[in-house]
Design an enzyme around this catalytic site. Structure first.
Site, PDB file in Angstrom:
ATOM      1  N   ALA A 290       0.820  -1.218   0.000  1.00 32.76           N
ATOM      2  CA  ALA A 290       0.000   0.000   0.000  1.00 32.76           C
ATOM      3  C   ALA A 290       0.851   1.265   0.000  1.00 32.76           C
ATOM      4  O   ALA A 290       0.479   2.285   0.555  1.00 32.76           O
ATOM      5  CB  ALA A 290      -0.925  -0.008   1.214  1.00 32.76           C
TER       6      ALA A 290
ATOM      7  N   ARG B 205      -2.130   6.685 -11.821  1.00 31.12           N
ATOM      8  CA  ARG B 205      -3.272   6.743 -12.731  1.00 31.12           C
ATOM      9  C   ARG B 205      -4.525   7.318 -12.079  1.00 31.12           C
ATOM     10  O   ARG B 205      -5.491   7.648 -12.759  1.00 31.12           O
ATOM     11  CB  ARG B 205      -3.550   5.332 -13.289  1.00 31.12           C
ATOM     12  CG  ARG B 205      -2.477   4.857 -14.254  1.00 31.12           C
ATOM     13  CD  ARG B 205      -2.448   3.346 -14.399  1.00 31.12           C
ATOM     14  NE  ARG B 205      -1.808   2.702 -13.253  1.00 31.12           N
ATOM     15  CZ  ARG B 205      -1.647   1.379 -13.124  1.00 31.12           C
ATOM     16  NH1 ARG B 205      -2.099   0.567 -14.070  1.00 31.12           N
ATOM     17  NH2 ARG B 205      -1.043   0.880 -12.063  1.00 31.12           N
TER      18      ARG B 205
ATOM     19  N   GLY C  40       8.771  -0.030  -6.824  1.00 39.20           N
ATOM     20  CA  GLY C  40       8.068  -1.157  -7.449  1.00 39.20           C
ATOM     21  C   GLY C  40       7.543  -2.154  -6.433  1.00 39.20           C
ATOM     22  O   GLY C  40       7.920  -2.131  -5.252  1.00 39.20           O
TER      23      GLY C  40
ATOM     24  N   GLY D 250      -0.859  -7.469 -15.707  1.00 39.01           N
ATOM     25  CA  GLY D 250       0.229  -8.369 -16.085  1.00 39.01           C
ATOM     26  C   GLY D 250      -0.386  -9.640 -16.649  1.00 39.01           C
ATOM     27  O   GLY D 250      -1.433 -10.092 -16.176  1.00 39.01           O
TER      28      GLY D 250
ATOM     29  N   GLU E 193       4.438  -7.813 -17.624  1.00 43.21           N
ATOM     30  CA  GLU E 193       3.609  -6.611 -17.487  1.00 43.21           C
ATOM     31  C   GLU E 193       3.186  -6.131 -18.865  1.00 43.21           C
ATOM     32  O   GLU E 193       3.920  -6.290 -19.837  1.00 43.21           O
ATOM     33  CB  GLU E 193       4.387  -5.514 -16.756  1.00 43.21           C
ATOM     34  CG  GLU E 193       4.604  -5.801 -15.294  1.00 43.21           C
ATOM     35  CD  GLU E 193       3.308  -6.128 -14.561  1.00 43.21           C
ATOM     36  OE1 GLU E 193       2.452  -5.246 -14.450  1.00 43.21           O
ATOM     37  OE2 GLU E 193       3.146  -7.286 -14.113  1.00 43.21           O
TER      38      GLU E 193
ATOM     39  N   ASN F  49      -7.159   0.940 -10.456  1.00 43.76           N
ATOM     40  CA  ASN F  49      -6.054   1.838 -10.794  1.00 43.76           C
ATOM     41  C   ASN F  49      -6.482   3.227 -11.233  1.00 43.76           C
ATOM     42  O   ASN F  49      -5.698   4.165 -11.152  1.00 43.76           O
ATOM     43  CB  ASN F  49      -5.202   1.217 -11.906  1.00 43.76           C
ATOM     44  CG  ASN F  49      -4.585  -0.099 -11.455  1.00 43.76           C
ATOM     45  OD1 ASN F  49      -3.899  -0.152 -10.442  1.00 43.76           O
ATOM     46  ND2 ASN F  49      -4.861  -1.159 -12.190  1.00 43.76           N
TER      47      ASN F  49
ATOM     48  N   SER G  33     -43.029  33.619  18.795  1.00 42.72           N
ATOM     49  CA  SER G  33     -42.425  33.700  17.464  1.00 42.72           C
ATOM     50  C   SER G  33     -41.518  34.911  17.320  1.00 42.72           C
ATOM     51  O   SER G  33     -41.710  35.930  17.976  1.00 42.72           O
ATOM     52  CB  SER G  33     -43.519  33.773  16.411  1.00 42.72           C
ATOM     53  OG  SER G  33     -44.259  32.585  16.440  1.00 42.72           O
TER      54      SER G  33
HETATM   55  C1  UD1 Z   1       0.141  -5.081 -10.516  1.00 40.61           C
HETATM   56  C2  UD1 Z   1       0.965  -6.244 -11.099  1.00 40.61           C
HETATM   57  C3  UD1 Z   1       0.225  -6.792 -12.319  1.00 40.61           C
HETATM   58  C4  UD1 Z   1      -1.180  -7.215 -11.930  1.00 40.61           C
HETATM   59  C5  UD1 Z   1      -1.950  -6.076 -11.252  1.00 40.61           C
HETATM   60  C6  UD1 Z   1      -3.236  -6.604 -10.690  1.00 40.61           C
HETATM   61  C7  UD1 Z   1       3.365  -5.765 -10.705  1.00 40.61           C
HETATM   62  C8  UD1 Z   1       4.613  -5.298 -11.309  1.00 40.61           C
HETATM   63  N1  UD1 Z   1       2.277  -5.759 -11.486  1.00 40.61           N
HETATM   64  O1  UD1 Z   1       0.101  -4.072 -11.478  1.00 40.61           O
HETATM   65  O2  UD1 Z   1       0.948  -7.897 -12.835  1.00 40.61           O
HETATM   66  O3  UD1 Z   1      -1.880  -7.665 -13.076  1.00 40.61           O
HETATM   67  O4  UD1 Z   1      -1.168  -5.541 -10.169  1.00 40.61           O
HETATM   68  O5  UD1 Z   1      -3.990  -5.587 -10.136  1.00 40.61           O
HETATM   69  O6  UD1 Z   1       3.349  -6.144  -9.566  1.00 40.61           O
HETATM   70  N2  UD1 Z   1       2.994  -0.592  -4.459  1.00 40.61           N
HETATM   71  C9  UD1 Z   1       3.854  -0.389  -3.429  1.00 40.61           C
HETATM   72  N3  UD1 Z   1       5.107   0.068  -3.689  1.00 40.61           N
HETATM   73  C10 UD1 Z   1       5.533   0.320  -4.948  1.00 40.61           C
HETATM   74  C11 UD1 Z   1       4.646   0.121  -6.009  1.00 40.61           C
HETATM   75  C12 UD1 Z   1       3.369  -0.348  -5.735  1.00 40.61           C
HETATM   76  O7  UD1 Z   1       3.527  -0.619  -2.265  1.00 40.61           O
HETATM   77  O8  UD1 Z   1       6.707   0.733  -5.111  1.00 40.61           O
HETATM   78  C13 UD1 Z   1       1.637  -1.055  -4.161  1.00 40.61           C
HETATM   79  C14 UD1 Z   1       0.566  -0.091  -4.646  1.00 40.61           C
HETATM   80  O9  UD1 Z   1       0.234   0.829  -3.633  1.00 40.61           O
HETATM   81  C15 UD1 Z   1      -0.589  -1.006  -4.999  1.00 40.61           C
HETATM   82  C16 UD1 Z   1       0.060  -2.346  -5.287  1.00 40.61           C
HETATM   83  O10 UD1 Z   1       1.391  -2.247  -4.852  1.00 40.61           O
HETATM   84  O11 UD1 Z   1      -1.498  -1.142  -3.931  1.00 40.61           O
HETATM   85  C17 UD1 Z   1       0.038  -2.665  -6.774  1.00 40.61           C
HETATM   86  O12 UD1 Z   1       0.586  -1.588  -7.490  1.00 40.61           O
HETATM   87  P1  UD1 Z   1      -0.082  -1.056  -8.815  1.00 40.61           P
HETATM   88  O13 UD1 Z   1       0.647   0.142  -9.254  1.00 40.61           O
HETATM   89  O14 UD1 Z   1      -1.523  -0.972  -8.656  1.00 40.61           O
HETATM   90  O15 UD1 Z   1       0.277  -2.256  -9.813  1.00 40.61           O
HETATM   91  P2  UD1 Z   1      -0.433  -2.591 -11.192  1.00 40.61           P
HETATM   92  O16 UD1 Z   1       0.143  -1.749 -12.253  1.00 40.61           O
HETATM   93  O17 UD1 Z   1      -1.883  -2.589 -11.028  1.00 40.61           O
HETATM   94 MG    MG Z   2      -3.105  -2.011  -9.453  1.00 39.99          MG
END
Ligand code: UD1
Ligand code: MG
Length: 478
Positions: free
Chosen positions: A10, A16, A78, A140, A155, A228, A405
């Site tokens: 989180a 986005r 990431g 992904g 991805e 997203n 009133s």
């Molecule tokens: C991710 C998956 C994708 C999957 C999708 C499903 C990866 C690289 N991709 O993509 O394969 O289909 O979820 O919904 O994992 N977060 C962190 N730290 C970071 C980056 C993200 O805690 O540095 C957390 C975000 O807050 C989020 C979660 O990880 O709650 C997922 O991140 P998000 O950016 O939504 O990944 P997707 O692009 O949706």
């Molecule tokens: Mg996501």
């Protein structure tokens, strides 16, 4: 089941969403997205819940509260990098970890229970929950080999056209053997379009090393969805609202028009309460049995006792007693308490005030910082002048008082038990018990004023006809 530790990701900004607040704090039916993920991991019986926080960490920590431990990911490099931050907190834990994206709000506790149990029975190093989506855009993709075995997750931004055409997607809901997970994480690199450490890369690494990796298809593809964008957020809102409505109707609440009734997830409503159209029940609102709420009501963090009725009103952080009535066109601001059978009527605003049992405030009134006893009648147009430009002052109206009133009660002021305030009074001093408080210009009558005025006018306009009737003396203009 051998038990498991849940890791909830989180920390991301949620680019986005185009928002200043972290994505997982955006609300669905009045609750932050991340709280639904916590519901699921709690329901599945996680023995420890670790939430990775980063962007807007303080806000997210507050939402998590005592439900989990928070670990900081100072820079969001990431999803793989996010999981790495938990390694220290896990120490030499050798069991199962379930990793869940903080935007996986559709995941149900039962689905997670099944996923974890299957993972543990299989002895796999990793189990990925996948789903076949009609539109896999943004997710992904699960890439399978000639025998249908999983090879890796790619991805969308890194996918070839053939890979992008795959409609089986990664849900971002996984189970891992903790030691295998961290071993593999040490080998991921940010060599991809986004320059991030992808958690998804551990799957390919494990497979290359000959470790068993399973893919489990979600029975309901909905449970695999992430959120997203605000479009997906609105879609989630619609789906969750439907669930709330259905749950309430099945528990004995009448929603006359479900699509125009908006009820937050934490709201409770008692049996035989009827909710009329265009009503919004928000936050921690609790409504008793046999109430009538709506049409056109917005209620936030309010408690309503049995048998009360509220129509065409905005009610914030208030308490409405049994059998009390509110509206139409009332505004109850924070701190308002209506006791049993109290009535607040048309164009009445009440702030931080108590209205006692059976007391009535039927029309065009403002009460602020007032304590009104039982059996009181407040006449139309009564105003508590509670603000002196510097501070708010209290008004006390004791039992059985009658306020005529169009009265102004200049606070601080007290109207004693059973006293009367004459209509049109501006009361600046306390009125003792049983007294009449009257504070207005005294009335006098000027006989024949209308007739004399008419005559003056006719004279001025040159109609001499009746001039002989005039006294000839100077007339005073009264
Ligand atoms: C991710 C998956 C994708 C999957 C999708 C499903 C990866 C690289 N991709 O993509 O394969 O289909 O979820 O919904 O994992 N977060 C962190 N730290 C970071 C980056 C993200 O805690 O540095 C957390 C975000 O807050 C989020 C979660 O990880 O709650 C997922 O991140 P998000 O950016 O939504 O990944 P997707 O692009 O949706
Ligand atoms: Mg996501």
């Amino acid at each position: 089941m051998a038990g498991f530790v849940a890791i909830v990701l989180a920390a991301g900004l949620g680019t986005r969403m185009k928002s200043r607040i972290p994505k997982v704090m955006h609300e669905i039916c009045g609750r932050p997205m991340v709280s639904y993920v916590l519901d699921a991991v709690e329901a599945a019986g996680a023995k420890r819940i670790i939430v990775v926080v980063g962007h807007g960490a303080d806000l997210v920590k507050q939402a998590v509260g005592a439900r989990g431990e928070c670990v900081l990911q100072a820079e969001q490099l990431g999803t793989g990098h996010a999981v790495m931050q938990v390694e220290g907190a896990l120490g030499d834990y050798g069991g199962t970890v379930a990793v869940i994206a903080g935007d996986a709000a559709f995941l149900a506790g039962d689905d997670l229970t099944v996923l974890v149990a299957g993972h543990q029975e299989s002895g796999a190093a990793a189990t990925v929950l996948s789903a076949a989506l009609d539109d896999p855009t943004g997710y992904g993709r699960i890439i399978r080999g000639a025998q249908g075995e999983i090879v890796r997750i790619v991805e969308e931004k890194d996918a070839s056209p053939t890979e992008a055409a795959v409609n089986e997607v990664n849900s971002s809901i996984y189970c891992f053997s903790a030691p295998r997970l961290f071993e593999a994480l040490h080998h991921i690199a940010p060599d991809n379009t986004q320059g991030e450490y992808y958690l998804t890369d551990v799957i390919g690494i494990m497979i290359q090393r000959g470790l068993p990796v399973r893919v489990v298809r979600a029975s309901d593809p909905l449970s695999a969805r992430g959120i997203n964008t605000r479009v997906q957020l609105a879609e989630a809102e619609r789906i969750f609202r439907d669930r709330v409505r259905e749950r309430l109707m099945l528990s004995g609440v009448t929603l006359v028009d479900p699509p125009s009734t908006f009820i937050d997830a934490n709201v409770a409503v008692g049996r035989d309460t009827v909710i009329l159209p265009f009503t919004f029940l928000q936050g921690k609102t609790i409504i008793g049995e046999g109430c009538t709420i709506g049409p056109f009501v917005r209620m936030v963090d309010t408690t309503v006792a049995d048998g009360a009725s509220v129509s065409n009103a905005v009610v914030m952080q208030s308490t409405i007693g049994p059998g009390a009535t509110v509206g139409p066109y009332s505004f109850l601001r924070p701190g308002t308490v209506l006791e049993e059978r109290a009535k607040v009527g048309t164009f009445v605003e009440v702030k931080k005030s108590i209205i006692g049992k059976g007391s009535k405030v039927p029309h065009q009134t403002y009460l602020g910082d007032a304590t009104v006893g039982e059996g009181v009648n407040i006449g139309a147009g009564t105003i508590t002048c509670n603000y002196d430009g510097w501070q708010k002052n209290p008004t006390v109206i004791e039992n059985d008082v009658f306020i005529g009133s169009n009265s102004n009660l200049v606070a601080p002021v007290k109207i004693g038990r059973g006293a009367y305030v004459a209509a049109g009074s501006t009361i600046t001093r306390d009125v003792p018990e049983g007294a009449l408080g009257i504070a207005r210009g005294l009335q006098r009558e000027i006989p024949d004023w209308v007739k004399r005025r008419l005559e003056r006018r006719q004279k001025a306009e040159g109609h001499g006809g009746h001039s002989s009737n005039e006294s000839g003396g100077k007339q005073r203009d009264e």
